[in-house]
Design a protein around this motif. Sequence first.
Motif, mmCIF file in Angstrom:
data_model
loop_
_atom_site.group_PDB
_atom_site.id
_atom_site.type_symbol
_atom_site.label_atom_id
_atom_site.label_comp_id
_atom_site.label_asym_id
_atom_site.label_seq_id
_atom_site.Cartn_x
_atom_site.Cartn_y
_atom_site.Cartn_z
ATOM 1 N N GLU A 14 -5.782 19.057 0.351
ATOM 2 C CA GLU A 14 -4.614 19.793 -0.121
ATOM 3 C C GLU A 14 -3.432 19.620 0.832
ATOM 4 O OE1 GLU A 14 -6.087 23.754 -0.430
ATOM 5 O OE2 GLU A 14 -7.320 23.329 -2.215
ATOM 6 N N LYS A 15 -3.685 19.677 2.124
ATOM 7 C CA LYS A 15 -2.613 19.518 3.110
ATOM 8 C C LYS A 15 -2.052 18.095 3.085
ATOM 9 C CE LYS A 15 -2.742 23.685 4.730
ATOM 10 N NZ LYS A 15 -1.607 24.623 4.493
ATOM 11 N N ALA A 16 -2.947 17.104 2.933
ATOM 12 C CA ALA A 16 -2.497 15.714 2.839
ATOM 13 C C ALA A 16 -1.687 15.496 1.569
ATOM 14 C CB ALA A 16 -3.694 14.774 2.871
ATOM 15 N N LEU A 17 -2.107 16.127 0.480
ATOM 16 C CA LEU A 17 -1.390 15.996 -0.789
ATOM 17 C C LEU A 17 0.020 16.569 -0.681
ATOM 18 C CD1 LEU A 17 -1.354 15.222 -3.787
ATOM 19 C CD2 LEU A 17 -2.376 17.464 -4.292
ATOM 20 N N GLU A 18 0.170 17.682 0.014
ATOM 21 C CA GLU A 18 1.500 18.266 0.192
ATOM 22 C C GLU A 18 2.437 17.278 0.872
ATOM 23 O OE1 GLU A 18 1.049 21.876 2.377
ATOM 24 O OE2 GLU A 18 -0.153 22.863 0.827
ATOM 25 N N LEU A 19 1.942 16.621 1.920
ATOM 26 C CA LEU A 19 2.772 15.638 2.621
ATOM 27 C C LEU A 19 3.012 14.412 1.761
ATOM 28 C CD1 LEU A 19 1.350 15.817 6.257
ATOM 29 C CD2 LEU A 19 3.671 16.383 5.539
ATOM 30 N N GLN A 20 1.989 13.948 1.057
ATOM 31 C CA GLN A 20 2.138 12.760 0.210
ATOM 32 C C GLN A 20 3.182 12.990 -0.885
ATOM 33 O OE1 GLN A 20 0.818 12.470 -3.259
ATOM 34 N NE2 GLN A 20 1.843 10.474 -3.380
ATOM 35 N N GLU A 21 3.162 14.147 -1.488
ATOM 36 C CA GLU A 21 4.127 14.441 -2.548
ATOM 37 C C GLU A 21 5.550 14.495 -1.987
ATOM 38 O OE1 GLU A 21 2.533 18.036 -4.218
ATOM 39 O OE2 GLU A 21 1.357 16.943 -5.730
ATOM 40 N N GLU A 22 5.701 15.043 -0.794
ATOM 41 C CA GLU A 22 7.021 15.079 -0.156
ATOM 42 C C GLU A 22 7.477 13.664 0.191
ATOM 43 O OE1 GLU A 22 9.310 17.304 3.573
ATOM 44 O OE2 GLU A 22 7.182 17.694 3.212
ATOM 45 N N MET A 23 6.542 12.839 0.660
ATOM 46 C CA MET A 23 6.866 11.452 0.984
ATOM 47 C C MET A 23 7.267 10.667 -0.263
ATOM 48 S SD MET A 23 3.891 10.587 3.775
ATOM 49 C CE MET A 23 4.010 11.206 5.458
ATOM 50 N N ALA A 24 6.551 10.885 -1.364
ATOM 51 C CA ALA A 24 6.885 10.199 -2.616
ATOM 52 C C ALA A 24 8.307 10.533 -3.053
ATOM 53 C CB ALA A 24 5.879 10.586 -3.705
ATOM 54 N N ALA A 25 8.687 11.792 -2.931
ATOM 55 C CA ALA A 25 10.041 12.203 -3.309
ATOM 56 C C ALA A 25 11.082 11.552 -2.407
ATOM 57 C CB ALA A 25 10.155 13.722 -3.245
ATOM 58 N N GLN A 72 0.821 -1.202 0.000
ATOM 59 C CA GLN A 72 0.000 0.000 0.000
ATOM 60 C C GLN A 72 0.861 1.261 0.000
ATOM 61 O OE1 GLN A 72 -3.352 0.670 -0.324
ATOM 62 N NE2 GLN A 72 -3.257 -1.468 -1.002
ATOM 63 N N ILE A 73 1.933 1.220 0.742
ATOM 64 C CA ILE A 73 2.849 2.360 0.780
ATOM 65 C C ILE A 73 3.427 2.631 -0.605
ATOM 66 C CG2 ILE A 73 5.129 3.075 1.632
ATOM 67 C CD1 ILE A 73 4.333 1.747 4.318
ATOM 68 N N ARG A 74 3.834 1.585 -1.283
ATOM 69 C CA ARG A 74 4.393 1.758 -2.628
ATOM 70 C C ARG A 74 3.317 2.180 -3.625
ATOM 71 N NH1 ARG A 74 8.120 -2.869 -4.832
ATOM 72 N NH2 ARG A 74 8.556 -1.185 -6.284
ATOM 73 N N LEU A 75 2.130 1.593 -3.524
ATOM 74 C CA LEU A 75 1.052 1.910 -4.463
ATOM 75 C C LEU A 75 0.620 3.367 -4.348
ATOM 76 C CD1 LEU A 75 -1.024 0.841 -6.562
ATOM 77 C CD2 LEU A 75 -2.540 0.343 -4.620
ATOM 78 N N LYS A 112 15.193 7.199 -1.939
ATOM 79 C CA LYS A 112 15.664 6.011 -1.222
ATOM 80 C C LYS A 112 15.665 4.762 -2.111
ATOM 81 C CE LYS A 112 16.608 3.825 2.786
ATOM 82 N NZ LYS A 112 17.801 4.070 3.606
ATOM 83 N N GLY A 113 15.023 4.864 -3.291
ATOM 84 C CA GLY A 113 14.962 3.718 -4.187
ATOM 85 C C GLY A 113 13.859 2.729 -3.872
ATOM 86 N N ILE A 114 12.845 3.179 -3.119
ATOM 87 C CA ILE A 114 11.752 2.291 -2.710
ATOM 88 C C ILE A 114 10.705 2.178 -3.810
ATOM 89 C CG2 ILE A 114 9.852 2.042 -1.055
ATOM 90 C CD1 ILE A 114 11.702 3.314 1.044
ATOM 91 N N LEU A 115 10.476 3.238 -4.560
ATOM 92 C CA LEU A 115 9.430 3.226 -5.595
ATOM 93 C C LEU A 115 9.950 2.645 -6.907
ATOM 94 C CD1 LEU A 115 7.843 6.736 -4.960
ATOM 95 C CD2 LEU A 115 7.145 4.520 -4.056
ATOM 96 N N LEU A 131 -4.717 9.273 -0.503
ATOM 97 C CA LEU A 131 -3.392 9.821 -0.212
ATOM 98 C C LEU A 131 -2.747 9.219 1.024
ATOM 99 C CD1 LEU A 131 -4.336 13.570 -0.767
ATOM 100 C CD2 LEU A 131 -3.054 12.126 -2.365
ATOM 101 N N VAL A 132 -3.509 8.470 1.808
ATOM 102 C CA VAL A 132 -3.011 7.977 3.088
ATOM 103 C C VAL A 132 -3.025 6.455 3.131
ATOM 104 C CG1 VAL A 132 -3.981 10.047 4.170
ATOM 105 C CG2 VAL A 132 -5.212 7.896 4.371
ATOM 106 N N VAL A 133 -2.192 5.902 3.994
ATOM 107 C CA VAL A 133 -2.182 4.450 4.191
ATOM 108 C C VAL A 133 -2.777 4.057 5.535
ATOM 109 C CG1 VAL A 133 -0.274 4.009 2.624
ATOM 110 C CG2 VAL A 133 0.202 4.499 5.040
ATOM 111 N N ALA A 134 -3.002 5.047 6.421
ATOM 112 C CA ALA A 134 -3.520 4.713 7.753
ATOM 113 C C ALA A 134 -4.321 5.878 8.322
ATOM 114 C CB ALA A 134 -2.374 4.367 8.703
ATOM 115 N N TYR A 135 -5.310 5.514 9.140
ATOM 116 C CA TYR A 135 -6.023 6.485 9.978
ATOM 117 C C TYR A 135 -5.865 6.049 11.426
ATOM 118 C CZ TYR A 135 -8.222 8.465 5.833
ATOM 119 O OH TYR A 135 -8.434 9.067 4.624
ATOM 120 N N LYS A 136 -5.776 7.060 12.308
ATOM 121 C CA LYS A 136 -5.519 6.780 13.716
ATOM 122 C C LYS A 136 -6.482 7.579 14.588
ATOM 123 C CE LYS A 136 -1.875 8.592 15.762
ATOM 124 N NZ LYS A 136 -2.512 9.347 16.882
#
Length: 275
Positions: A256-267, A9-12, A272-275, A53-58
Amino acid sequence: MNYQALFEQIRLKKSFLCVGLDTDEKKIPAHLLTEEDPIFEFNKAIVDATAHLVVAYKPNIAFYECKGAKGWLSLEKTVCYIKENYPEVFLIADAKRGDIGNTSQMYASAFLENMPFDSITVAPYMGEDSVTPFLSYKDKWVILLALTSNKGAFDFQFFQEGEQKLFEKVLEKSQEWGSQDNMMYVVGATKAEMLSDIRKIAPNHFLLVPGVGAQGGSLQEVAKYGMNDHCGLLVNSSRGIIYADSTLKFAEVAREKALELQEEMAALMDAKGIL
């Protein structure tokens, strides 16, 4: 959900974002207060806007418990809605439970049997028999408090005997009870520099990292010191996403705020070579 499914899920989604549903009726948009269940309606809107955009809710259980039976109903409706509509999402009961064995078994049953949570946060202070009842469920996870982001963490967690700090003892000893396939650790983002030491003890475990955003933690620092070859991170943001706006557009702004974090995480994962 097992380790591999979570990593997929993280990679997808190119994301290791966890959104904290710390829903306070005093902070949600006023127009929702006329609804029969304002807390659920708020959660539903946030989830529908951000689930891609997320893999988990808490959900933080205290925010629901304080409302009595009505709050528990809002919680149950929320987690059932997520699992019915977004079954791939990892659900964390942020309950911080932990008691003598038979009591822990009841807590485990409440969250891991009677509600569709994938995991629960557990306090380790009472030791093995307070934790192992939560580990008896297939494809369910214990997320053990290791190093927290609050200032009171220095009261006990850094107590040192010989060369080992107390939180390091928790990390080391608890690996006798569970494995990387059913145990994660809470490590506060405001102590990101400690992640490199934590990775020496628990190199392959997932780490749940709260404190990014409103609490001042740096996502870049967390990834620098804590990311492993399977990402190994679930980074939580609560207030910075769910309360980013209080108008009719609150869910859109949360996206929009979640997307900002998701895009930073993708980069970060790409570097790191994970994607």
